[in-house]
Design an enzyme around this catalytic site. Structure first.
Site, short mmCIF file in Angstrom:
data_model
loop_
_atom_site.label_atom_id
_atom_site.label_comp_id
_atom_site.label_asym_id
_atom_site.label_seq_id
_atom_site.Cartn_x
_atom_site.Cartn_y
_atom_site.Cartn_z
N GLU A 127 49.24 40.49 4.25
CA GLU A 127 49.42 40.90 5.08
C GLU A 127 50.82 41.72 5.07
O GLU A 127 51.85 40.64 4.56
CB GLU A 127 49.70 39.80 6.59
N ASP A 138 50.23 35.86 5.43
CA ASP A 138 51.58 36.12 6.15
C ASP A 138 52.72 36.89 5.54
O ASP A 138 53.00 35.85 5.02
CB ASP A 138 52.25 34.50 6.90
C1 NOJ Z 1 52.87 37.07 11.00
C2 NOJ Z 1 51.14 36.58 11.90
O1 NOJ Z 1 49.85 37.93 12.33
C3 NOJ Z 1 52.39 36.57 13.15
O2 NOJ Z 1 51.11 36.26 13.94
C4 NOJ Z 1 53.17 35.74 13.05
O3 NOJ Z 1 54.18 35.65 14.62
C5 NOJ Z 1 54.13 36.35 11.60
N1 NOJ Z 1 53.76 37.05 10.47
C6 NOJ Z 1 55.09 34.58 11.83
O4 NOJ Z 1 54.59 33.56 11.14
#
Ligand code: NOJ
Length: 554
Positions: free
Chosen positions: A272, A208
């Site tokens: 990500e 994440d």
């Molecule tokens: C990216 C995640 O995909 C999202 O859903 C989340 O709100 C944020 N990171 C914070 O963790």
């Protein structure tokens, strides 16, 4: 062609645990529900699943606010349920990736609680980013950073003695305090979490906000802060800073240490990282760092042939120097589903990404679905690995008329009701058109209401139905396994401005041709070509109609 390093061309299916399958009927998906439905994925023909977080969490950001990284939230089940899920997946030859959230914990994490009751300057505070405020009484936030969800990224606490205290950083919700990654305790703890899940059989991790862990020293003010609007994300002091790569070099050593000699058993990491330019994103997949990052450039591209082509081209070139393969994705739990996103008139420039509601301009559902099917048909032929988001194989649209009262995404509140947020893509899956909650669970309960069209698109309404979106995905995935374009080389073919066309080499060494008609007039097909799969109907004489793609044997 080597078939090792499974992840290089894997198709990975994202399960959003809250919304995939609910075994106990409480309206919230759970791990036993997922396990019971896994055979569906084996039949669909994907290689792996990625599970969004199911850990102990107050669920203020749908589980991306983790209170205990090594336990399962009772809403989703138990650790034994997680073990059973992984075991069943492996029996079905599906690999399992879990989500790791290293930038921030929940404010209910034991460390954060300790930090709140400890003194400023203490070791407990040093695991997070606490600072004194600015201004005479420290009443102003330490800098001007904004939370991605809206408002300041700083929250002031009250000290144990009742006095107004320090501030802590939260790049996301106020209940998601950022860790201080310059503190070695944080890295050590996260390494234990990686090991914990790999010891339980996890085949990899989705990381994440992988680009946010390291902030510029001294936490200087930022100029303007939305990473999607900047040319170079690292110009902002909270994103894509060089030190973050050291974290992943360390993690790679850990995942590599789980490799089994002679077996195609790599444990992998996919970051990500919403990072621009694409070359900066590619730095995360240097050979001693992550295996993959999500390629959001492709997801953000409008349905315009030259833009798609430029995007794909730049994406492939960017990873070449690192001998990595690219990833492709069109939908996930954070963006408008592509069957709806592509239902707006294609215009150059940024797409609408986050939330549509009552009173907003609505997408053209038929055009959206046609283009979504065409876009996926292109995506699954591209060299590299692809990520699918649950329900896209049914052509599910975004729930664009979800009532604001039903919304649960913190973005809606935190933006002062200016950004609708991501609930519309998180609505529970329809499995049976005639069942309560469309078969999501044994009761009519569903944590977000399902629009009636989800009943028409349920799995049982599409399975075995020629021309359905589900059967299109099954065919694409079957052919992809057979022909392995994901391991191929791409060569562009020029068929004019509104066509996207390329040859891609396949497992046999011969090429297949992929043609997409992107908003143009009928596009003639090459003489004698055999159509392997088409995203929609085509005319043997006139050729490929608008917004339709094919794979051809030429
Ligand atoms: C990216 C995640 O995909 C999202 O859903 C989340 O709100 C944020 N990171 C914070 O963790």
């Amino acid at each position: 062609m080597s078939q090792q390093q499974w992840w290089r061309d894997a198709v990975i299916y994202q399960i959003y645990p809250r919304s995939w399958a609910d075994a106990n009927g409480d309206g919230m998906g759970d791990l036993p529900g997922i396990t019971s439905r896994l055979p569906y994925l084996a039949e669909l023909g994907v290689d792996a699943v990625w599970l969004s977080p199911f850990y102990t969490s107050p669920q203020n950001d749908a589980g991306y606010d983790v209170a205990d990284y090594r336990d399962v939230d009772p809403r989703f089940g138990t650790l034994a349920d997680a073990d059973a899920l992984i075991t069943r997946a492996h029996e079905l030859r599906l690999r399992v990736m879990v989500d790791i959230v290293p930038n921030h914990s929940s404010s209910e994490h034991v460390w954060f609680r300790e930090a709140l009751s400890a003194e400023p300057g203490s070791a407990a505070r040093a695991r997070y980013i606490f600072r004194d405020g600015r201004g005479p009484d420290g009443g102003e936030p330490p800098n001007n950073w904004k939370s991605t969800f809206g408002g300041s990224a700083w929250e002031r606490i009250t000290e144990a003695d009742g006095s107004p205290g320090q501030w802590y950083l939260h790049l996301f919700d106020v209940t998601q305090p950022d860790f201080d990654w310059t503190n070695s305790e944080v890295g050590d703890e996260m390494e234990q979490t990686l090991r914990f899940w790999m010891d339980r059989g996890a085949d990899g991790f989705r990381i994440d906000v992988a680009h946010s862990l390291i902030k510029v020293d001294g936490l200087p003010d930022a100029d303007a802060q939305h990473e999607m609007n900047v040319q170079n994300t690292s110009d902002l002091p909270m994103w894509d800073q060089p030190g973050v790569h050291d974290v992943y070099r360390r993690w790679r050593k850990v995942t590599d240490s789980y490799a089994v000699e002679g077996e195609d058993a790599d444990r992998i990491m996919c970051g990500e990282a919403w990072v621009t330019p694409i070359e900066a994103m590619a730095r995360y997949v240097r050979p001693d760092e992550l295996h993959q990052t999500f390629n959001f450039a492709f997801l953000m591209s409008p349905w315009i042939a030259p833009e798609l082509k430029a995007n794909i081209d730049a994406s492939l070139k960017a990873v070449e120097p690192h001998s990595a393969t690219q990833t492709w994705v069109l939908s996930n739990h954070d963006v408008i589903r592509h069957a709806s996103r592509l239902g707006f008139d294609p215009v150059p420039g940024p797409l609408q990404m986050f939330g549509i509601g009552v009173g907003d301009p609505q997408p053209d559902a038929a055009a959206g679905l046609r283009r979504a099917r065409a876009a996926t048909t292109v995506m699954l032929a591209l060299p590299g690995s692809s990520y699918l988001y649950q329900g896209e194989e049914l052509g599910l649209p975004e729930a664009t008329e979800l009532l604001d009262e039903a919304r649960q995404d913190p973005v809606w509140e935190k933006s002062g009701h200016t950004v609708r947020g991501r609930d519309g893509c998180r609505v529970p899956m329809p499995w049976e058109g005639d069942a309560p909650s469309y078969g999501f669970g044994p009761t009519a309960s569903s944590w977000l209401p399902q629009p009636p069209v989800y009943g028409d698109l349920a799995v049982d309404r599409q399975a075995g139905v020629e021309g359905s979106t589900l059967e299109l995905y099954r065919t694409l995935l079957r052919l992809r396994r057979e022909l392995r374009p994901g391991r191929g080389q791409l060569t562009w073919v020029d068929l004019g401005e509104s066509a996207l066309a390329f040859d891609v080499s396949t497992a046999s060494g011969a090429s297949m041709r992929v043609i997409a008609n992107v908003g143009g007039e009928f596009l003639p097909l090459p003489n004698g070509a055999e159509v392997l799969v088409a995203s929609g109907e085509f005319d043997a004489e006139k050729g490929l109609p608008t917004d339709t793609s094919v794979w051809l044997r030429v």
